[in-house]
Design a protein around this motif. Structure first.
Motif, mmCIF file in Angstrom:
data_model
loop_
_atom_site.group_PDB
_atom_site.id
_atom_site.type_symbol
_atom_site.label_atom_id
_atom_site.label_comp_id
_atom_site.label_asym_id
_atom_site.label_seq_id
_atom_site.Cartn_x
_atom_site.Cartn_y
_atom_site.Cartn_z
ATOM 1 N N ILE A 1 9.996 2.513 -6.712
ATOM 2 C CA ILE A 1 9.826 1.815 -7.984
ATOM 3 C C ILE A 1 11.037 0.941 -8.273
ATOM 4 O O ILE A 1 10.908 -0.226 -8.683
ATOM 5 C CB ILE A 1 9.597 2.829 -9.115
ATOM 6 C CG1 ILE A 1 8.257 3.542 -8.928
ATOM 7 C CG2 ILE A 1 9.642 2.138 -10.487
ATOM 8 C CD1 ILE A 1 8.054 4.754 -9.826
ATOM 9 N N GLY A 2 12.239 1.484 -8.041
ATOM 10 C CA GLY A 2 13.450 0.716 -8.300
ATOM 11 C C GLY A 2 13.549 -0.531 -7.442
ATOM 12 O O GLY A 2 13.963 -1.601 -7.925
ATOM 13 N N THR A 3 13.186 -0.412 -6.174
ATOM 14 C CA THR A 3 13.223 -1.572 -5.281
ATOM 15 C C THR A 3 12.277 -2.665 -5.759
ATOM 16 O O THR A 3 12.639 -3.854 -5.809
ATOM 17 C CB THR A 3 12.848 -1.152 -3.842
ATOM 18 O OG1 THR A 3 13.816 -0.224 -3.362
ATOM 19 C CG2 THR A 3 12.792 -2.357 -2.916
ATOM 20 N N ILE A 4 11.054 -2.272 -6.116
ATOM 21 C CA ILE A 4 10.071 -3.276 -6.542
ATOM 22 C C ILE A 4 10.457 -3.882 -7.883
ATOM 23 O O ILE A 4 10.231 -5.073 -8.132
ATOM 24 C CB ILE A 4 8.660 -2.663 -6.582
ATOM 25 C CG1 ILE A 4 8.257 -2.217 -5.169
ATOM 26 C CG2 ILE A 4 7.646 -3.664 -7.121
ATOM 27 C CD1 ILE A 4 8.367 -3.291 -4.109
ATOM 28 N N GLN A 5 11.059 -3.073 -8.751
ATOM 29 C CA GLN A 5 11.559 -3.635 -10.007
ATOM 30 C C GLN A 5 12.581 -4.730 -9.716
ATOM 31 O O GLN A 5 12.593 -5.783 -10.371
ATOM 32 C CB GLN A 5 12.183 -2.534 -10.851
ATOM 33 C CG GLN A 5 12.655 -3.011 -12.227
ATOM 34 C CD GLN A 5 13.198 -1.889 -13.072
ATOM 35 O OE1 GLN A 5 13.679 -0.880 -12.560
ATOM 36 N NE2 GLN A 5 13.128 -2.049 -14.390
ATOM 37 N N ARG B 1 10.684 6.244 -15.528
ATOM 38 C CA ARG B 1 10.561 4.813 -15.216
ATOM 39 C C ARG B 1 9.648 4.097 -16.215
ATOM 40 O O ARG B 1 9.022 3.081 -15.897
ATOM 41 C CB ARG B 1 10.021 4.633 -13.799
ATOM 42 C CG ARG B 1 11.022 4.976 -12.700
ATOM 43 C CD ARG B 1 12.142 3.957 -12.645
ATOM 44 N NE ARG B 1 13.033 4.159 -11.492
ATOM 45 C CZ ARG B 1 14.006 3.329 -11.157
ATOM 46 N NH1 ARG B 1 14.224 2.239 -11.868
ATOM 47 N NH2 ARG B 1 14.781 3.579 -10.117
ATOM 48 N N ALA B 2 9.601 4.618 -17.443
ATOM 49 C CA ALA B 2 8.690 4.068 -18.452
ATOM 50 C C ALA B 2 9.005 2.623 -18.802
ATOM 51 O O ALA B 2 8.163 1.920 -19.364
ATOM 52 C CB ALA B 2 8.728 4.930 -19.714
ATOM 53 N N ASP B 3 10.207 2.163 -18.478
ATOM 54 C CA ASP B 3 10.551 0.779 -18.768
ATOM 55 C C ASP B 3 9.822 -0.211 -17.883
ATOM 56 O O ASP B 3 9.650 -1.379 -18.265
ATOM 57 C CB ASP B 3 12.061 0.569 -18.645
ATOM 58 C CG ASP B 3 12.597 0.983 -17.282
ATOM 59 O OD1 ASP B 3 11.994 1.851 -16.628
ATOM 60 O OD2 ASP B 3 13.651 0.437 -16.868
ATOM 61 N N SER C 1 0.823 -1.208 0.000
ATOM 62 C CA SER C 1 0.000 0.000 0.000
ATOM 63 C C SER C 1 0.859 1.260 0.000
ATOM 64 O O SER C 1 0.425 2.309 -0.476
ATOM 65 C CB SER C 1 -0.915 0.017 1.222
ATOM 66 O OG SER C 1 -1.743 -1.113 1.220
ATOM 67 N N ASN C 2 2.052 1.173 0.536
ATOM 68 C CA ASN C 2 3.015 2.272 0.504
ATOM 69 C C ASN C 2 4.358 1.726 0.983
ATOM 70 O O ASN C 2 4.416 0.662 1.615
ATOM 71 C CB ASN C 2 2.538 3.459 1.356
ATOM 72 C CG ASN C 2 2.419 3.130 2.820
ATOM 73 O OD1 ASN C 2 3.420 2.980 3.511
ATOM 74 N ND2 ASN C 2 1.181 2.992 3.313
ATOM 75 N N PRO C 3 5.458 2.441 0.695
ATOM 76 C CA PRO C 3 6.779 1.897 1.044
ATOM 77 C C PRO C 3 7.103 1.930 2.532
ATOM 78 O O PRO C 3 8.183 1.454 2.924
ATOM 79 C CB PRO C 3 7.735 2.803 0.249
ATOM 80 C CG PRO C 3 6.981 4.070 0.028
ATOM 81 C CD PRO C 3 5.540 3.675 -0.097
ATOM 82 N N LYS C 4 6.211 2.454 3.368
ATOM 83 C CA LYS C 4 6.448 2.459 4.811
ATOM 84 C C LYS C 4 5.797 1.268 5.516
ATOM 85 O O LYS C 4 5.904 1.132 6.734
ATOM 86 C CB LYS C 4 5.936 3.768 5.420
ATOM 87 C CG LYS C 4 6.710 4.997 4.952
ATOM 88 C CD LYS C 4 6.199 6.263 5.619
ATOM 89 C CE LYS C 4 7.001 7.476 5.144
ATOM 90 N NZ LYS C 4 6.510 8.735 5.774
ATOM 91 N N PRO D 1 9.632 -4.842 1.480
ATOM 92 C CA PRO D 1 9.119 -5.334 0.198
ATOM 93 C C PRO D 1 8.925 -6.853 0.165
ATOM 94 O O PRO D 1 8.757 -7.426 -0.894
ATOM 95 C CB PRO D 1 10.226 -4.921 -0.763
ATOM 96 C CG PRO D 1 11.474 -5.113 0.056
ATOM 97 C CD PRO D 1 11.104 -4.757 1.472
ATOM 98 N N GLU D 2 8.980 -7.479 1.372
ATOM 99 C CA GLU D 2 8.799 -8.925 1.425
ATOM 100 C C GLU D 2 7.409 -9.326 0.946
ATOM 101 O O GLU D 2 7.231 -10.402 0.368
ATOM 102 C CB GLU D 2 9.040 -9.430 2.858
ATOM 103 C CG GLU D 2 8.999 -10.930 3.018
ATOM 104 C CD GLU D 2 10.169 -11.662 2.367
ATOM 105 O OE1 GLU D 2 10.239 -12.895 2.537
ATOM 106 O OE2 GLU D 2 10.999 -11.028 1.684
ATOM 107 N N TRP D 3 6.417 -8.461 1.175
ATOM 108 C CA TRP D 3 5.054 -8.717 0.683
ATOM 109 C C TRP D 3 5.065 -9.002 -0.810
ATOM 110 O O TRP D 3 4.468 -9.978 -1.287
ATOM 111 C CB TRP D 3 4.148 -7.531 1.003
ATOM 112 C CG TRP D 3 2.806 -7.588 0.349
ATOM 113 C CD1 TRP D 3 2.492 -7.226 -0.931
ATOM 114 C CD2 TRP D 3 1.577 -8.053 0.932
ATOM 115 N NE1 TRP D 3 1.154 -7.430 -1.184
ATOM 116 C CE2 TRP D 3 0.572 -7.933 -0.059
ATOM 117 C CE3 TRP D 3 1.231 -8.546 2.187
ATOM 118 C CZ2 TRP D 3 -0.760 -8.285 0.173
ATOM 119 C CZ3 TRP D 3 -0.092 -8.910 2.429
ATOM 120 C CH2 TRP D 3 -1.072 -8.777 1.435
#
Length: 503
Positions: free
Chosen positions: A265-269, A341-343, A213-216, A221-223
């Protein structure tokens, strides 16, 4: 203060998916009732949809609109919104502590999508409900006649399927505020089985699974990793959400939040890439950033309703943030981040469209007007389509607690599909110094400035109102010019600009 930028024709990021300019409409506050829908309004059509609102929404050219939530969807029965209106039940919405008349349901929403020339992105209730209800809703919307749900849709006035391609598997299922919150394993198993069932119905559907739901969130990011382990081969997008806040009234830190967004975004990528590698998969999962905006101005005024102190009102004034000029800069920074971050970011939905944390406001029985943030979204939506350029930027920086060193100049570049125009969107984060900027146009033919729009104001807290709807709006810029293959421009302190260069 000076900055240098290089834009090279051959150095690109990716083709921008037009869907990053999508919106969101939830059964919340006045988003629908007295927002898009107000029977008896002077501009209302035969169905009760406000024509003045439809006009300013349509101008944004949103490819998709997400519906019906949001938190609302996690206790929503879609069947309540079909059939004769006089037979539809009024329900108590547990998400926002209001009452829902169900005057607007799937049929009406689909009609409104046609009016404003957009497509639906529908969310399924995986909070209080599950697989069977999700499958039935998809079949009601997309199934053929000759079977139960298609025949029921026909009975309710629509014989042809709507052929909705984009479906969200729940909403913010990691959140303790969510009706039916689940652990990552619980949600991963459920959404994986729902995706399997929907694929059995139609393999071509595009499916969005819930990320953080948010990065906090403590599970981030284990979810994402766990959910994707259950669903990777069955879904197309991972949903992320983030809202920007400036409760401390610290503009420097506030404008650094886009750097946090970029790192999110970078972390989730990276998480997506790890799961893909673990599964030895050839399938790609992209990011669907289907809730983003500024949201904090209305928090105090909303408490009485959200805590149940005012009963169960219908369509109260909830989450009605009044955006100021400072928020123009934040929205511009967010859109620049999505372009760069269009990629990996292929869909994004500003939350929301009308009245509720929205770029558009209405008065019941009265006018519609554009908030300050309407303008950067409009111009980026219109001209930020094409291929994102990989710009090399050299800019002075400042130090923040939020994101460390942050450049004063934030800039994104887009070349249109015809290859005839480069559009730059630029923000100056400096409070009192202009940035003289030289943009070297490498590999492009003779160029000239064809459009230049500037937004700036001496008062960061200045807002547009019903009485002064155009106080904050773009104005033609001056001084930008191309000489010897270099675009020269000056960005005033705390400003947003769009510069279009014909090549």
């Amino acid at each position: 203060m000076a900055a240098r930028v290089t834009a090279h024709r051959d150095y690109t990021i990716a083709k921008i998916d037009d869907r990053i300019y999508s919106g969101f409409l939830e059964h919340l506050g006045r988003a629908i009732y007295s927002g898009i829908y107000e029977p008896g309004h002077p501009t209302a059509d035969a169905q009760g949809f406000r024509g003045d609102v439809a006009e300013v929404v349509k101008a944004l050219q949103m490819p998709f609109v997400r519906y019906p939530g949001g938190n609302f969807v996690s206790s929503y029965n879609w069947e309540d919104g079909i059939g004769p209106r006089e037979d539809r039940p009024t329900r108590l919405d547990l998400a926002w502590h209001t009452s829902e008349s169900n005057e607007i349901g799937i049929h009406e929403f689909m009609d409104w999508c046609e009016i404003v020339d957009t497509k639906p992105m529908l969310a399924l209730n995986l909070g209080s409900r599950g697989l069977d209800e999700a499958r039935n809703f998809v079949e009601y919307v997309n199934g053929p006649t000759g079977a139960y749900w298609g025949d029921l849709r026909k009975k309710n006035g629509r014989a042809e399927p709507w052929n909705c391609r984009l479906w969200c598997l729940g909403n913010e299922m990691d959140g303790p505020w969510q009706i039916g919150q689940k652990t990552a394993h619980e949600y991963g198993r459920l959404s994986g089985e729902v995706a399997k069932a929907l694929r059995a119905f139609d393999k071509s559907l595009e499916l969005v699974v819930c990320g953080s739901s948010n990065p906090k969130m403590p599970t981030y990011p284990e979810w994402e990793r766990i959910v994707l382990e259950h669903t990777y081969e069955s879904v197309d997008y991972l949903s992320l959400h983030m809202y920007s806040q400036n409760k401390a009234k610290n503009t420097a830190e506030y404008l650094a939040l886009s750097e946090t967004l970029d790192r999110y975004i970078g972390t989730i990528q990276s998480v997506i890439n790890v799961v893909k590698a673990n599964k030895r998969s050839k399938h790609d999962v992209a990011i669907c950033f289907d809730e983003w905006n500024v949201w904090y101005h209305s928090h105090e005024q909303d408490k009485a309703i959200l805590q149940g102190m005012e009963g169960w009102p219908k369509a109260p004034r909830l989450l009605e943030d009044i955006y100021n000029f400072e928020d123009v800069l934040q929205v511009g920074l967010t859109l620049n981040t999505f372009i760069r971050r269009a990629d990996v970011v292929k869909i994004a939905c500003i939350a929301q469209i009308v009245n509720v944390i929205a770029p558009i406001m209405t008065e019941p029985g009265g006018p519609v007007w554009r908030q300050t943030t309407y303008w950067p979204f409009l111009l980026t939506s219109l001209y930020g389509r094409g291929t994102a350029l990989r710009l090399a930027v050299a800019s002075p920086t400042y130090d923040t607690e939020t994101a460390g060193e942050v450049p004063y100049l934030d800039i994104a570049g887009v070349q249109d599909d015809a290859g005839r125009t480069i559009t730059f969107f630029a923000v100056n984060r400096h409070p009192d110094r202009a940035i003289t900027t030289a943009v070297s146009l490498e590999g492009f033919a003779a160029a000239k400035v064809v459009d230049h729009q500037v937004m700036t104001h001496p008062d960061l807290r200045a807002v547009n109102t019903m009485e002064q709807p155009d106080l904050i709006a773009p104005k033609p810029g001056t001084g930008a010019a191309v000489e010897g293959g270099i675009l020269h421009l000056t960005l005033p302190p705390y400003s947003w600009q769009m510069i279009r260069v014909g090549v």
